[in-house]
Design an enzyme around this catalytic site. Structure first.
Site, mmCIF file in Angstrom:
data_model
loop_
_atom_site.group_PDB
_atom_site.id
_atom_site.type_symbol
_atom_site.label_atom_id
_atom_site.label_comp_id
_atom_site.label_asym_id
_atom_site.label_seq_id
_atom_site.Cartn_x
_atom_site.Cartn_y
_atom_site.Cartn_z
ATOM 1 N N ASP A 158 -50.075 8.557 -7.253
ATOM 2 C CA ASP A 158 -51.043 9.557 -7.914
ATOM 3 C C ASP A 158 -52.423 8.983 -8.019
ATOM 4 O OD1 ASP A 158 -50.933 11.241 -10.607
ATOM 5 O OD2 ASP A 158 -52.279 9.866 -10.807
ATOM 6 N N LYS B 128 -56.199 15.178 -7.795
ATOM 7 C CA LYS B 128 -56.743 16.130 -8.943
ATOM 8 C C LYS B 128 -57.960 16.419 -8.652
ATOM 9 C CE LYS B 128 -54.313 12.795 -11.614
ATOM 10 N NZ LYS B 128 -54.484 11.568 -11.219
ATOM 11 N N LEU C 169 -48.576 2.112 -19.534
ATOM 12 C CA LEU C 169 -48.457 0.664 -20.312
ATOM 13 C C LEU C 169 -49.557 0.248 -21.386
ATOM 14 C CD1 LEU C 169 -48.170 -1.005 -16.697
ATOM 15 C CD2 LEU C 169 -46.383 -0.232 -18.110
ATOM 16 N N HIS D 163 -58.009 17.990 -13.444
ATOM 17 C CA HIS D 163 -57.954 16.707 -14.118
ATOM 18 C C HIS D 163 -58.345 16.798 -15.511
ATOM 19 C CE1 HIS D 163 -58.856 12.167 -12.737
ATOM 20 N NE2 HIS D 163 -58.323 12.367 -13.942
ATOM 21 N N ILE E 75 -46.257 6.658 -13.962
ATOM 22 C CA ILE E 75 -47.027 5.915 -12.968
ATOM 23 C C ILE E 75 -47.654 4.920 -13.144
ATOM 24 C CG2 ILE E 75 -47.246 8.230 -11.430
ATOM 25 C CD1 ILE E 75 -49.851 8.779 -13.030
ATOM 26 N N LYS F 138 -50.117 1.733 -12.999
ATOM 27 C CA LYS F 138 -51.147 1.307 -12.194
ATOM 28 C C LYS F 138 -51.034 -0.285 -11.947
ATOM 29 C CE LYS F 138 -55.136 -0.780 -10.866
ATOM 30 N NZ LYS F 138 -55.388 -1.929 -11.411
ATOM 31 N N SER F 139 -50.843 -0.853 -10.790
ATOM 32 C CA SER F 139 -50.999 -2.047 -10.466
ATOM 33 C C SER F 139 -51.782 -2.314 -9.021
ATOM 34 C CB SER F 139 -49.879 -2.821 -10.580
ATOM 35 O OG SER F 139 -50.160 -4.290 -10.337
ATOM 36 N N ARG G 253 -46.580 -7.533 -9.227
ATOM 37 C CA ARG G 253 -46.386 -6.709 -10.384
ATOM 38 C C ARG G 253 -46.050 -5.316 -9.881
ATOM 39 N NH1 ARG G 253 -50.722 -9.794 -12.473
ATOM 40 N NH2 ARG G 253 -52.241 -8.406 -11.790
ATOM 41 N N ASN H 259 -42.624 -3.865 -11.432
ATOM 42 C CA ASN H 259 -42.478 -2.296 -12.087
ATOM 43 C C ASN H 259 -41.560 -1.481 -11.582
ATOM 44 O OD1 ASN H 259 -44.441 -3.507 -13.657
ATOM 45 N ND2 ASN H 259 -46.233 -2.285 -12.759
ATOM 46 N N TYR I 78 -61.326 9.069 -8.702
ATOM 47 C CA TYR I 78 -60.851 7.641 -8.323
ATOM 48 C C TYR I 78 -61.610 7.098 -7.272
ATOM 49 C CZ TYR I 78 -56.746 9.066 -11.180
ATOM 50 O OH TYR I 78 -55.988 9.375 -12.453
#
Ligand code: A2P
Length: 286
Positions: A46, A76, A191, A109, A241, A243-244, A249, A253, A51
């Protein structure tokens, strides 16, 4: 091997229930994260034009070499590009950066404050779907009053609504509206977010990963707080989704399909609801 179960969208397309978020990662970090994730069995990534790492996503996808038909890529259209012409230009620019001929899901978005612009944007989104540049189209951060506009206009209903959602902000009302209209709810900041989830002065630290209730449940199952939170989303029938940018991790996850939270665990997590956001209220971010 892909690790995630799939959910069917209102377009008939299948979407993984679990994937990688890449907000706040640079192009290089994103490329490495995407490769680690695909090696760990993720198949959904994603990203967003905002971003500024779609190029990194594209590089990671090519480096990992997973067949395109196994992948589910979301991006997006950013606020500055909303409107009919801007949205049509934005998808082409995103596809160019990603190095893809289509995305699996293209999302608006943020809804913004102008219903006219929202309607023009959605006209372009439907053309994008018809042209095959996006297999499915949807929105982010839409509240029921925004979604109601699609119903009133008899428009194509979004396949997905991606919203801030975690135990502190379980979003019961929007989730119920989504479910009533066949829209899949996808959780961002699942998270509890990063220290930058609200940008600038509005940023709040992540307090969820260190919450004692989550820690206690994690210890009882021999897993980590992040794994407990990801299970909570999956057991609530949400698409998630996390994020890392860290390979360990990222792998950790994805390792959430061999344990389940109990009913008591879910009840304890329900007590963490405060209604507090880590990001912007969509009605205020226009
Ligand atoms: P990092 O990229 O260094 O792993 P959200 O998905 O809610 O936005 O949260 C993402 C935040 O949580 C990021 O700061 C990310 O940092 C961190 N994070 C992701 N996975 C884990 C994990 N398994 N344990 C601890 N922190 C994690």
């Amino acid at each position: 091997m892909p690790v995630s179960p799939l959910i069917e969208l209102n377009t008939g397309a299948l979407m993984p229930r679990f994937g990688l978020g890449v907000w706040q990662a640079t192009d290089d970090e994103t490329e490495r994260a995407v490769v680690s994730a695909l090696e760990a069995g993720y198949r959904m990534i994603d990203t967003a034009a905002a971003y500024r790492n779609e190029t990194g996503v594209g590089r990671g996808l090519r480096a990992a070499g997973v067949p395109r038909e196994e992948l589910f890529v979301t991006t997006k259209v950013w606020n500055a590009d909303r409107g009919y012409e801007g949205t049509l230009r934005a998808i082409d620019a995103s596809l160019e950066r990603l190095g893809l001929d289509h995305v699996d899901l293209y999302l608006v978005h943020w809804p913004g404050g102008d219903a006219g612009v929202r309607a023009e944007t959605w006209t372009a989104m439907q053309e994008i779907a018809a042209s095959g540049k996006a297999t499915s189209i949807g929105v982010c951060n839409y509240k029921p009053h925004h979604l109601q506009e699609f119903l009133d206009a008899g428009e194509t209903i979004p396949a997905v609504n991606q919203i801030e959602l975690h135990p502190r902000l379980p979003q019961w009302v929007t989730r119920a509206f989504d479910a009533d209209h066949g829209i899949v709810t996808e959780s961002w900041s699942p998270l509890g977010g990063t220290s930058g989830s609200g940008w600038g002065e509005r940023s709040k630290p992540n307090t969820l990963l260190g919450d004692p209730v989550i820690a206690d449940i994690a210890a009882a199952h021999g897993v980590t707080p992040a794994q407990v939170l990801i299970r909570w989303h999956l057991q609530n029938d949400l698409v998630v989704i996390p994020k890392s940018s860290n390979p360990d991790r990222i792998r950790q996850n994805a390792d959430v399909f061999s344990f389940s939270l109990t009913g008591t665990d879910m009840e304890r997590i329900a007590t963490l609801e405060t209604g507090e956001r880590v990001g912007f209220d969509p009605d205020e971010f226009v």
